[in-house]
Scaffold this motif. Structure first.
Motif, mmCIF file in Angstrom:
data_model
loop_
_atom_site.group_PDB
_atom_site.id
_atom_site.type_symbol
_atom_site.label_atom_id
_atom_site.label_comp_id
_atom_site.label_asym_id
_atom_site.label_seq_id
_atom_site.Cartn_x
_atom_site.Cartn_y
_atom_site.Cartn_z
ATOM 1 N N SER A 113 75.298 125.048 -13.753
ATOM 2 C CA SER A 113 74.317 124.008 -13.447
ATOM 3 C C SER A 113 74.983 122.671 -13.141
ATOM 4 O O SER A 113 74.496 121.893 -12.317
ATOM 5 N N MET A 114 76.092 122.399 -13.802
ATOM 6 C CA MET A 114 76.773 121.124 -13.670
ATOM 7 C C MET A 114 77.150 120.817 -12.220
ATOM 8 O O MET A 114 77.113 119.659 -11.786
ATOM 9 N N LEU A 115 77.481 121.834 -11.453
ATOM 10 C CA LEU A 115 77.946 121.618 -10.083
ATOM 11 C C LEU A 115 76.838 121.681 -9.035
ATOM 12 O O LEU A 115 76.880 120.960 -8.042
ATOM 13 N N ILE A 116 75.833 122.529 -9.233
ATOM 14 C CA ILE A 116 74.862 122.752 -8.158
ATOM 15 C C ILE A 116 73.507 122.094 -8.380
ATOM 16 O O ILE A 116 72.764 121.879 -7.425
ATOM 17 N N ILE A 117 73.170 121.741 -9.632
ATOM 18 C CA ILE A 117 71.854 121.174 -9.911
ATOM 19 C C ILE A 117 71.602 119.843 -9.186
ATOM 20 O O ILE A 117 70.505 119.630 -8.651
ATOM 21 N N PRO A 118 72.566 118.891 -9.141
ATOM 22 C CA PRO A 118 72.282 117.626 -8.452
ATOM 23 C C PRO A 118 71.812 117.805 -7.011
ATOM 24 O O PRO A 118 70.921 117.072 -6.546
ATOM 25 N N ALA A 119 72.357 118.779 -6.299
ATOM 26 C CA ALA A 119 71.943 119.014 -4.909
ATOM 27 C C ALA A 119 70.495 119.494 -4.856
ATOM 28 O O ALA A 119 69.703 119.033 -4.022
ATOM 29 N N GLY A 120 70.128 120.416 -5.732
ATOM 30 C CA GLY A 120 68.766 120.925 -5.753
ATOM 31 C C GLY A 120 67.760 119.853 -6.119
ATOM 32 O O GLY A 120 66.670 119.767 -5.524
ATOM 33 N N LEU A 121 68.111 119.014 -7.104
ATOM 34 C CA LEU A 121 67.207 117.941 -7.511
ATOM 35 C C LEU A 121 67.040 116.901 -6.402
ATOM 36 O O LEU A 121 65.933 116.434 -6.133
ATOM 37 N N ALA A 122 68.154 116.545 -5.752
ATOM 38 C CA ALA A 122 68.098 115.547 -4.680
ATOM 39 C C ALA A 122 67.334 116.048 -3.472
ATOM 40 O O ALA A 122 66.677 115.267 -2.768
ATOM 41 N N ALA A 123 67.368 117.342 -3.216
ATOM 42 C CA ALA A 123 66.650 117.908 -2.075
ATOM 43 C C ALA A 123 65.145 117.750 -2.220
ATOM 44 O O ALA A 123 64.425 117.612 -1.232
ATOM 45 N N VAL A 124 64.663 117.729 -3.466
ATOM 46 C CA VAL A 124 63.220 117.611 -3.710
ATOM 47 C C VAL A 124 62.814 116.178 -4.050
ATOM 48 O O VAL A 124 61.860 115.632 -3.495
ATOM 49 N N ALA A 125 63.554 115.568 -4.983
ATOM 50 C CA ALA A 125 63.155 114.248 -5.503
ATOM 51 C C ALA A 125 63.896 113.074 -4.859
ATOM 52 O O ALA A 125 63.598 111.922 -5.181
ATOM 53 N N LYS A 126 64.868 113.361 -3.971
ATOM 54 C CA LYS A 126 65.639 112.292 -3.311
ATOM 55 C C LYS A 126 66.276 111.366 -4.351
ATOM 56 O O LYS A 126 66.920 111.820 -5.258
ATOM 57 N N GLN A 127 66.068 110.042 -4.198
ATOM 58 C CA GLN A 127 66.717 109.089 -5.095
ATOM 59 C C GLN A 127 66.141 109.110 -6.513
ATOM 60 O O GLN A 127 66.690 108.480 -7.421
ATOM 61 N N ASP A 128 65.036 109.835 -6.720
ATOM 62 C CA ASP A 128 64.429 109.937 -8.051
ATOM 63 C C ASP A 128 64.884 111.185 -8.797
ATOM 64 O O ASP A 128 64.256 111.587 -9.794
ATOM 65 N N ALA A 129 65.967 111.798 -8.357
ATOM 66 C CA ALA A 129 66.461 113.015 -9.007
ATOM 67 C C ALA A 129 66.812 112.760 -10.474
ATOM 68 O O ALA A 129 66.651 113.645 -11.318
ATOM 69 N N TRP A 130 67.274 111.550 -10.771
ATOM 70 C CA TRP A 130 67.608 111.234 -12.158
ATOM 71 C C TRP A 130 66.365 111.254 -13.047
ATOM 72 O O TRP A 130 66.434 111.612 -14.231
ATOM 73 N N LEU A 131 65.218 110.880 -12.481
ATOM 74 C CA LEU A 131 63.965 110.947 -13.229
ATOM 75 C C LEU A 131 63.573 112.390 -13.517
ATOM 76 O O LEU A 131 62.994 112.704 -14.562
ATOM 77 N N ALA A 132 63.879 113.278 -12.573
ATOM 78 C CA ALA A 132 63.574 114.699 -12.752
ATOM 79 C C ALA A 132 64.306 115.263 -13.964
ATOM 80 O O ALA A 132 63.781 116.141 -14.657
ATOM 81 N N VAL A 133 65.518 114.764 -14.231
ATOM 82 C CA VAL A 133 66.278 115.234 -15.390
ATOM 83 C C VAL A 133 65.547 114.870 -16.677
ATOM 84 O O VAL A 133 65.416 115.699 -17.594
ATOM 85 N N ILE A 134 65.044 113.652 -16.749
ATOM 86 C CA ILE A 134 64.324 113.200 -17.954
ATOM 87 C C ILE A 134 63.068 114.041 -18.172
ATOM 88 O O ILE A 134 62.759 114.462 -19.293
ATOM 89 N N ILE A 135 62.331 114.316 -17.093
ATOM 90 C CA ILE A 135 61.115 115.127 -17.196
ATOM 91 C C ILE A 135 61.456 116.544 -17.648
ATOM 92 O O ILE A 135 60.753 117.136 -18.473
ATOM 93 N N ALA A 136 62.542 117.104 -17.104
ATOM 94 C CA ALA A 136 62.950 118.465 -17.472
ATOM 95 C C ALA A 136 63.301 118.552 -18.950
ATOM 96 O O ALA A 136 62.961 119.537 -19.628
ATOM 97 N N ILE A 137 63.977 117.534 -19.467
ATOM 98 C CA ILE A 137 64.309 117.515 -20.895
ATOM 99 C C ILE A 137 63.035 117.475 -21.732
ATOM 100 O O ILE A 137 62.912 118.192 -22.742
ATOM 101 N N ALA A 138 62.072 116.652 -21.308
ATOM 102 C CA ALA A 138 60.803 116.554 -22.036
ATOM 103 C C ALA A 138 60.068 117.893 -22.043
ATOM 104 O O ALA A 138 59.528 118.313 -23.069
ATOM 105 N N ILE A 139 60.054 118.572 -20.892
ATOM 106 C CA ILE A 139 59.393 119.890 -20.810
ATOM 107 C C ILE A 139 60.071 120.873 -21.748
ATOM 108 O O ILE A 139 59.400 121.650 -22.454
ATOM 109 N N SER A 140 61.387 120.839 -21.785
ATOM 110 C CA SER A 140 62.136 121.763 -22.636
ATOM 111 C C SER A 140 61.833 121.539 -24.109
ATOM 112 O O SER A 140 61.719 122.503 -24.886
ATOM 113 N N PHE A 141 61.697 120.290 -24.507
ATOM 114 C CA PHE A 141 61.384 119.983 -25.903
ATOM 115 C C PHE A 141 59.996 120.502 -26.294
ATOM 116 O O PHE A 141 59.772 120.858 -27.454
#
Length: 359
Positions: A20-48
């Motif tokens: 995940s460390m190498l390929i996830i940023p590309a997948g997140l940026a393809a959907v969320a563009k510059q808000d990919a970092w926000l997607a990480v926070i949401i994903a952590i919240a969903i996991s919790f």
């Protein structure tokens, strides 16, 4: 066999970082563009949100193995059949996909003239040998690898800071909340939905409270690293470039250069990635071999290591035809992983509750 909660936590963290460390940023940026970092926070919240579900299932298991739990819920034949299907359709499939991902990375970014099959063989030999020695030597090696991986990661993060261009992640939420929410499902699926596999280690933990601590710590620590890695890639390369790279985390390290001396740190990424990939593959192979051995009434899981490795070696070349197809595969994976990471655990918990009330 005994595995401490600390050892298991470190193992899960490196497992989650994995490919995940190498390929996830590309997948997140393809959907969320510059808000990919926000997607990480949401994903952590969903996991919790789903951690209490896994803990509730572990309490139903009462220190029993997953096989005995399935057997109690679905009967002897039904439990064996469902567990075997689960193994082949989720952890063992992930093992094959991870092995292929390893081959793609090494043959495209490091040693392009080396056949991928050589990489598969070397890693499979290492994983099988480690599991033949037993799980205790394996988790002790994880304790040694973890500080090294974290130290190298810290060096890379600090080194790339001078290249930050924060304006590349602006404006925030330009297209609303939908893109980062959609993108978060990718990270939630890969790797956080795979937390269901931790149920295979319930016999090693003392109680559901211990499992809860392991899940919280591993999700939080790996989530922080995903946030830092994704954010760093975005502010250094830009969202547009990030989404067009297969391994943007590897590429961003190549931008480090100070006075033509402090540079060429790509090898550190490779070292970190090989460590995390070894931990990821060994955990998946252990779960696959252990689960199938119990399902098939085989006394020792070690007898399945070589057959499963042979299947993985062959299947790794056919799971996807090329790296371009991988981008399409990533969009489908969240829906598939959700069946095993969220839907199946909910069904198990509900059936377990019904069985408990009937007895």
């Amino acid at each position: 066999m005994y595995v401490t909660s600390r050892q298991l936590t470190l193992w899960i963290i490196l497992y989650q970082l994995g490919s995940s460390m190498l390929i996830i940023p590309a997948g997140l940026a393809a959907v969320a563009k510059q808000d990919a970092w926000l997607a990480v926070i949401i994903a952590i919240a969903i996991s919790f949100l789903f951690i209490p579900l896994y803990v509730a299932i572990s309490n139903q298991m009462k220190m029993k193995s997953v096989f005995l739990y399935f057997q109690a819920l679905f009967g002897n034949v039904g439990g064996r059949t469902l567990l075997s299907l689960f193994i082949f359709m989720f952890p063992f499939l992930i093992f094959i996909l991870t092995l292929r991902n390893l081959g793609d990375f090494v043959t495209t970014s490091i040693i392009p003239q080396t056949p991928a099959q050589v990489i598969y063989a070397i890693m499979l030999f290492t994983v099988v040998y480690a599991l033949y020695l037993g799980i205790q030597p394996l988790v002790r090696s994880v304790e040694i690898f973890f500080p090294l991986a974290m130290f190298l990661m810290l060096i890379l993060i600090v080194s790339v800071i001078p290249n930050y261009k924060v304006d590349q992640i602006l404006p925030v939420l330009e297209h609303g909340w939908k893109p980062p929410i959609r993108a978060s499902l990718l990270l939630a699926a890969f790797p956080f939905m795979e937390s269901v596999l931790l149920l295979f280690f319930v016999p090693f933990v003392e109680s559901g409270k211990i499992l809860k601590k392991i899940l919280i710590k591993s999700t939080m620590i790996s989530g922080i690293f995903f946030f830092i890695i994704t954010g760093s890639v975005l502010v250094v390369l830009s969202p547009e470039l990030t989404e067009n790279l297969v391994f943007p985390s590897y590429f961003v390290i190549r931008t480090i250069s100070f006075a033509s001396f402090y540079e060429r740190f790509e090898v550190l990424v490779a070292v970190i990635w090989f460590i995390s990939m070894f931990c990821r593959l060994s955990l998946l192979m252990y779960i696959s071999a252990k689960g199938l051995s119990e399902s098939l009434s085989i006394k020792n899981y070690r007898s399945l290591l070589i057959p499963l490795s042979g299947i993985a070696f062959i299947m790794a070349d056919v799971v996807w035809p090329n790296l371009t197809y991988l981008n399409e595969f990533i969009t489908i994976w969240p829906s598939y992983a959700m069946v095993f990471g969220y839907v199946l655990p909910i069904l198990l918990w509900v059936i377990g509750r019904i069985k408990t009330k009937q007895t």
